[in-house]
Design a protein around this motif. Sequence first.
Motif, short mmCIF file in Angstrom:
data_model
loop_
_atom_site.label_atom_id
_atom_site.label_comp_id
_atom_site.label_asym_id
_atom_site.label_seq_id
_atom_site.Cartn_x
_atom_site.Cartn_y
_atom_site.Cartn_z
N UNK A 108 0.81 -1.21 0.00
CA UNK A 108 0.00 0.00 0.00
C UNK A 108 0.85 1.26 0.00
N UNK A 109 0.34 2.28 -0.66
CA UNK A 109 0.92 3.60 -0.58
C UNK A 109 0.44 4.31 0.68
N UNK A 110 0.95 5.52 0.93
CA UNK A 110 0.60 6.25 2.15
C UNK A 110 -0.79 6.89 2.10
N UNK A 111 -1.40 6.92 0.94
CA UNK A 111 -2.74 7.49 0.85
C UNK A 111 -2.75 8.96 0.49
N UNK A 112 -3.86 9.37 -0.10
CA UNK A 112 -4.15 10.80 -0.35
C UNK A 112 -5.35 11.16 0.50
N UNK B 39 -0.15 2.40 10.80
CA UNK B 39 0.25 3.48 11.69
C UNK B 39 -0.40 4.78 11.22
N UNK B 40 -0.59 5.75 12.12
CA UNK B 40 -1.26 6.99 11.74
C UNK B 40 -0.60 7.66 10.54
N UNK B 41 -1.40 8.06 9.57
CA UNK B 41 -0.88 8.77 8.41
C UNK B 41 -0.19 7.90 7.39
N UNK B 42 -0.28 6.60 7.56
CA UNK B 42 0.38 5.69 6.63
C UNK B 42 -0.61 4.66 6.07
N UNK B 43 -0.17 3.98 5.02
CA UNK B 43 -1.00 2.93 4.47
C UNK B 43 -0.80 1.63 5.24
N UNK B 44 -1.73 0.68 5.06
CA UNK B 44 -1.59 -0.63 5.72
C UNK B 44 -0.32 -1.34 5.27
N UNK B 45 0.29 -2.06 6.20
CA UNK B 45 1.48 -2.86 5.91
C UNK B 45 1.17 -4.32 6.18
N UNK B 46 1.39 -5.16 5.19
CA UNK B 46 1.11 -6.59 5.30
C UNK B 46 1.97 -7.23 6.38
N UNK B 47 1.32 -8.09 7.20
CA UNK B 47 2.05 -8.83 8.23
C UNK B 47 2.07 -10.33 7.95
N UNK B 48 0.89 -10.91 7.85
CA UNK B 48 0.79 -12.36 7.71
C UNK B 48 -0.41 -12.72 6.85
N UNK B 49 -0.28 -13.83 6.13
CA UNK B 49 -1.37 -14.41 5.36
C UNK B 49 -1.53 -15.86 5.78
N UNK B 84 4.81 -1.88 19.22
CA UNK B 84 3.74 -2.64 18.57
C UNK B 84 2.43 -1.86 18.53
N UNK B 85 2.38 -0.73 19.19
CA UNK B 85 1.16 0.10 19.23
C UNK B 85 0.85 0.58 17.81
N UNK B 86 -0.36 0.25 17.37
CA UNK B 86 -0.80 0.59 16.00
C UNK B 86 -2.23 0.09 15.86
N UNK B 87 -2.80 0.33 14.70
CA UNK B 87 -4.09 -0.28 14.37
C UNK B 87 -3.84 -1.52 13.55
N UNK B 88 -4.50 -2.60 13.90
CA UNK B 88 -4.32 -3.87 13.20
C UNK B 88 -5.61 -4.22 12.46
N UNK B 89 -5.45 -4.52 11.19
CA UNK B 89 -6.58 -4.76 10.31
C UNK B 89 -6.62 -6.22 9.88
N UNK B 90 -7.79 -6.80 10.01
CA UNK B 90 -8.06 -8.13 9.48
C UNK B 90 -8.59 -7.94 8.06
N UNK B 91 -8.21 -8.80 7.14
CA UNK B 91 -8.66 -8.64 5.76
C UNK B 91 -8.90 -10.00 5.13
N UNK B 92 -9.98 -10.11 4.39
CA UNK B 92 -10.34 -11.37 3.73
C UNK B 92 -10.08 -11.27 2.24
N UNK B 93 -9.70 -12.40 1.69
CA UNK B 93 -9.50 -12.50 0.25
C UNK B 93 -10.25 -13.77 -0.15
N UNK B 94 -11.31 -13.60 -0.92
CA UNK B 94 -12.12 -14.77 -1.26
C UNK B 94 -11.47 -15.61 -2.35
N UNK B 95 -10.42 -15.08 -2.95
CA UNK B 95 -9.60 -15.90 -3.83
C UNK B 95 -10.26 -16.31 -5.13
N UNK B 96 -11.22 -15.51 -5.60
CA UNK B 96 -11.90 -15.88 -6.85
C UNK B 96 -10.95 -15.90 -8.04
N UNK B 97 -9.93 -15.08 -7.98
CA UNK B 97 -8.94 -15.10 -9.04
C UNK B 97 -7.57 -15.11 -8.38
#
Lengths: 117, 114
Positions: A108-112, B39-49, B84-97
Amino acid sequence: EAGVTQFPSHSVIEKGQTVTLRCDPISGHDNLYWYRRVMGKEIKFLLHFVKESKQDESGMPNNRFLAERTGGTYSTLKVQPAELEDSGVYFCASSQDPLRENRETQYFGPGTRLLVL
Amino acid sequence: SQKIEQNSEALNIQEGKTATLTCNYTNYSPAYLQWYRQDPGRGPVFLLLIRENEKEKRKERLKVTFDTTLKQSLFHITASQPADSATYLCALDEGYSSASKIIFGSGTRLSIRP
Protein backbone atom coordinates in the motif's frame (compact mmCIF):
# COMPACT_ATOMS: atom_id res chain seq x y z
CA GLU A 1 13.38 -0.49 -3.88
CA ALA A 2 10.89 2.38 -3.91
CA GLY A 3 7.46 1.63 -2.53
CA VAL A 4 4.07 2.68 -3.81
CA THR A 5 3.87 6.45 -4.02
CA GLN A 6 0.79 8.65 -4.14
CA PHE A 7 0.33 12.28 -5.03
CA PRO A 8 -0.81 14.58 -3.58
CA SER A 9 -0.60 13.62 0.07
CA HIS A 10 -3.46 16.01 0.89
CA SER A 11 -6.06 17.82 -1.17
CA VAL A 12 -8.70 20.29 -0.04
CA ILE A 13 -11.25 21.28 -2.68
CA GLU A 14 -14.70 22.75 -2.86
CA LYS A 15 -17.80 20.81 -3.75
CA GLY A 16 -18.22 20.71 -7.51
CA GLN A 17 -14.52 20.94 -8.30
CA THR A 18 -12.42 18.25 -9.91
CA VAL A 19 -9.54 16.42 -8.28
CA THR A 20 -7.10 13.94 -9.79
CA LEU A 21 -5.15 11.56 -7.61
CA ARG A 22 -2.07 9.77 -8.85
CA CYS A 23 -0.54 6.45 -7.88
CA ASP A 24 2.84 5.09 -8.91
CA PRO A 25 3.03 1.38 -8.14
CA ILE A 26 6.16 -0.60 -7.39
CA SER A 27 8.08 -1.09 -10.61
CA GLY A 28 7.13 -4.34 -12.34
CA HIS A 29 3.86 -4.79 -10.48
CA ASP A 30 1.09 -5.61 -12.93
CA ASN A 31 -1.72 -5.38 -10.38
CA LEU A 32 -2.84 -2.00 -9.14
CA TYR A 33 -5.71 -1.41 -6.74
CA TRP A 34 -7.54 1.65 -5.45
CA TYR A 35 -9.19 1.65 -2.02
CA ARG A 36 -10.92 4.33 0.03
CA ARG A 37 -11.55 4.92 3.70
CA VAL A 38 -14.26 7.39 4.57
CA MET A 39 -14.50 8.79 8.11
CA GLY A 40 -15.23 6.13 10.70
CA LYS A 41 -15.57 3.33 8.21
CA GLU A 42 -13.38 0.47 7.05
CA ILE A 43 -11.12 0.60 4.01
CA LYS A 44 -13.17 -0.34 0.95
CA PHE A 45 -12.12 -1.61 -2.45
CA LEU A 46 -12.76 0.62 -5.46
CA LEU A 47 -11.15 -1.11 -8.43
CA HIS A 48 -8.37 -3.34 -9.70
CA PHE A 49 -6.19 -2.99 -12.80
CA VAL A 50 -4.13 -5.72 -14.37
CA LYS A 51 -1.65 -3.79 -16.44
CA GLU A 52 -3.81 -1.26 -18.29
CA SER A 53 -7.05 -3.25 -18.13
CA LYS A 54 -9.76 -2.87 -15.50
CA GLN A 55 -10.13 -6.32 -13.95
CA ASP A 56 -12.77 -5.40 -11.37
CA GLU A 57 -14.44 -2.03 -10.88
CA SER A 58 -17.29 -3.25 -8.71
CA GLY A 59 -16.38 -0.90 -5.87
CA MET A 60 -16.54 2.36 -7.81
CA PRO A 61 -19.30 4.40 -6.12
CA ASN A 62 -20.72 6.16 -9.18
CA ASN A 63 -19.82 7.64 -12.54
CA ARG A 64 -18.23 10.71 -10.98
CA PHE A 65 -15.18 8.53 -10.43
CA LEU A 66 -12.90 7.70 -13.36
CA ALA A 67 -9.75 5.61 -13.06
CA GLU A 68 -7.15 5.16 -15.76
CA ARG A 69 -3.88 3.34 -16.14
CA THR A 70 -2.58 4.20 -19.57
CA GLY A 71 0.48 2.18 -20.52
CA GLY A 72 0.08 -0.05 -17.49
CA THR A 73 2.34 2.00 -15.25
CA TYR A 74 0.98 4.76 -13.04
CA SER A 75 -2.72 5.26 -12.46
CA THR A 76 -4.95 8.27 -11.92
CA LEU A 77 -8.28 8.50 -10.15
CA LYS A 78 -10.35 11.52 -11.07
CA VAL A 79 -13.38 12.70 -9.13
CA GLN A 80 -15.58 15.07 -11.11
CA PRO A 81 -17.53 16.84 -9.73
CA ALA A 82 -16.53 16.18 -6.14
CA GLU A 83 -19.21 15.90 -3.47
CA LEU A 84 -18.93 16.22 0.32
CA GLU A 85 -19.27 12.46 0.82
CA ASP A 86 -16.17 11.85 -1.31
CA SER A 87 -13.98 13.07 1.57
CA GLY A 88 -11.71 10.39 2.93
CA VAL A 89 -8.36 8.73 2.43
CA TYR A 90 -7.68 7.13 -0.94
CA PHE A 91 -5.14 4.33 -0.92
CA CYS A 92 -3.41 2.72 -3.83
CA ALA A 93 -1.82 -0.73 -3.64
CA SER A 94 0.13 -2.90 -6.05
CA SER A 95 1.16 -6.53 -6.32
CA GLN A 96 3.18 -8.65 -8.71
CA ASP A 97 2.38 -11.19 -11.40
CA PRO A 98 -0.76 -13.14 -10.40
CA LEU A 99 0.62 -16.32 -11.90
CA ARG A 100 3.22 -16.71 -9.18
CA GLU A 101 2.77 -19.74 -7.00
CA ASN A 102 2.36 -17.82 -3.77
CA ARG A 103 -0.53 -15.54 -3.15
CA GLU A 104 0.93 -12.13 -3.63
CA THR A 105 0.50 -9.60 -0.91
CA GLN A 106 -0.50 -6.08 -1.73
CA TYR A 107 1.81 -3.17 -0.95
CA PHE A 108 0.00 0.00 0.00
CA GLY A 109 0.92 3.60 -0.58
CA PRO A 110 0.60 6.25 2.15
CA GLY A 111 -2.74 7.49 0.85
CA THR A 112 -4.15 10.80 -0.35
CA ARG A 113 -6.29 12.65 2.18
CA LEU A 114 -9.13 14.34 0.33
CA LEU A 115 -11.36 16.90 1.98
CA VAL A 116 -14.31 18.28 0.03
CA LEU A 117 -15.79 21.45 1.54
CA SER B 1 -25.42 -9.58 5.15
CA GLN B 2 -21.67 -9.90 4.88
CA LYS B 3 -19.71 -8.63 7.85
CA ILE B 4 -16.19 -8.60 9.24
CA GLU B 5 -15.97 -7.70 12.92
CA GLN B 6 -12.84 -7.06 14.91
CA ASN B 7 -13.29 -7.61 18.62
CA SER B 8 -12.93 -4.08 19.81
CA GLU B 9 -12.08 -0.66 18.57
CA ALA B 10 -9.26 -0.33 21.07
CA LEU B 11 -7.18 -2.64 23.22
CA ASN B 12 -4.80 -1.45 25.93
CA ILE B 13 -2.31 -3.87 27.48
CA GLN B 14 0.86 -3.88 29.55
CA GLU B 15 4.23 -4.26 27.88
CA GLY B 16 5.47 -7.84 27.92
CA LYS B 17 2.00 -9.38 27.87
CA THR B 18 0.47 -11.18 24.90
CA ALA B 19 -1.99 -9.14 22.87
CA THR B 20 -4.82 -11.12 21.28
CA LEU B 21 -6.99 -9.59 18.61
CA THR B 22 -10.08 -11.26 17.19
CA CYS B 23 -11.58 -11.19 13.73
CA ASN B 24 -14.99 -12.76 13.04
CA TYR B 25 -16.72 -12.87 9.71
CA THR B 26 -20.15 -13.84 8.43
CA ASN B 27 -21.38 -14.75 4.97
CA TYR B 28 -17.91 -14.91 3.47
CA SER B 29 -15.90 -17.93 2.38
CA PRO B 30 -12.37 -16.58 2.36
CA ALA B 31 -9.64 -18.61 0.74
CA TYR B 32 -7.09 -16.42 2.51
CA LEU B 33 -7.11 -14.25 5.58
CA GLN B 34 -4.56 -11.52 6.09
CA TRP B 35 -3.49 -9.23 8.89
CA TYR B 36 -2.15 -5.75 8.30
CA ARG B 37 -0.67 -3.11 10.55
CA GLN B 38 -1.49 0.57 10.03
CA ASP B 39 0.25 3.48 11.69
CA PRO B 40 -1.26 6.99 11.74
CA GLY B 41 -0.88 8.77 8.41
CA ARG B 42 0.38 5.69 6.63
CA GLY B 43 -1.00 2.93 4.47
CA PRO B 44 -1.59 -0.63 5.72
CA VAL B 45 1.48 -2.86 5.91
CA PHE B 46 1.11 -6.59 5.30
CA LEU B 47 2.05 -8.83 8.23
CA LEU B 48 0.79 -12.36 7.71
CA LEU B 49 -1.37 -14.41 5.36
CA ILE B 50 -3.02 -17.69 6.29
CA ARG B 51 -4.82 -20.02 3.89
CA GLU B 52 -8.15 -21.72 4.53
CA ASN B 53 -6.44 -25.11 4.88
CA GLU B 54 -3.93 -23.83 7.44
CA LYS B 55 -4.73 -23.70 11.13
CA GLU B 56 -1.84 -21.57 12.34
CA LYS B 57 0.96 -19.40 11.00
CA ARG B 58 3.85 -17.82 12.90
CA LYS B 59 6.32 -15.06 12.15
CA GLU B 60 8.69 -13.97 14.88
CA ARG B 61 6.50 -12.73 17.77
CA LEU B 62 3.31 -12.93 15.69
CA LYS B 63 0.92 -15.85 15.49
CA VAL B 64 -2.29 -16.13 13.50
CA THR B 65 -4.92 -18.85 13.72
CA PHE B 66 -7.74 -19.45 11.26
CA ASP B 67 -10.83 -21.48 12.13
CA THR B 68 -13.16 -21.75 9.13
CA THR B 69 -15.79 -23.58 11.21
CA LEU B 70 -16.01 -20.79 13.76
CA LYS B 71 -15.38 -18.23 11.00
CA GLN B 72 -12.76 -16.62 13.16
CA SER B 73 -9.11 -15.61 13.16
CA LEU B 74 -7.04 -14.77 16.19
CA PHE B 75 -3.93 -12.59 15.97
CA HIS B 76 -1.41 -12.80 18.80
CA ILE B 77 1.59 -10.61 19.56
CA THR B 78 3.74 -12.17 22.25
CA ALA B 79 6.13 -10.22 24.47
CA SER B 80 4.42 -7.03 23.34
CA GLN B 81 6.39 -3.79 23.12
CA PRO B 82 5.32 -0.13 22.96
CA ALA B 83 6.51 -0.15 19.32
CA ASP B 84 3.74 -2.64 18.57
CA SER B 85 1.16 0.10 19.23
CA ALA B 86 -0.80 0.59 16.00
CA THR B 87 -4.09 -0.28 14.37
CA TYR B 88 -4.32 -3.87 13.20
CA LEU B 89 -6.58 -4.76 10.31
CA CYS B 90 -8.06 -8.13 9.48
CA ALA B 91 -8.66 -8.64 5.76
CA LEU B 92 -10.34 -11.37 3.73
CA ASP B 93 -9.50 -12.50 0.25
CA GLU B 94 -12.12 -14.77 -1.26
CA GLY B 95 -9.60 -15.90 -3.83
CA TYR B 96 -11.90 -15.88 -6.85
CA SER B 97 -8.94 -15.10 -9.04
CA SER B 98 -5.22 -15.34 -8.62
CA ALA B 99 -5.11 -11.69 -7.60
CA SER B 100 -8.25 -10.13 -6.22
CA LYS B 101 -9.57 -7.44 -3.95
CA ILE B 102 -9.17 -7.45 -0.20
CA ILE B 103 -12.10 -6.88 2.14
CA PHE B 104 -11.05 -5.11 5.32
CA GLY B 105 -12.39 -5.07 8.84
CA SER B 106 -12.56 -1.75 10.65
CA GLY B 107 -9.47 -2.48 12.73
CA THR B 108 -8.45 -2.67 16.37
CA ARG B 109 -6.29 0.10 17.82
CA LEU B 110 -3.72 -1.56 20.05
CA SER B 111 -1.86 0.43 22.71
CA ILE B 112 1.01 -1.13 24.64
CA ARG B 113 1.84 0.78 27.81
CA PRO B 114 5.37 0.61 29.26
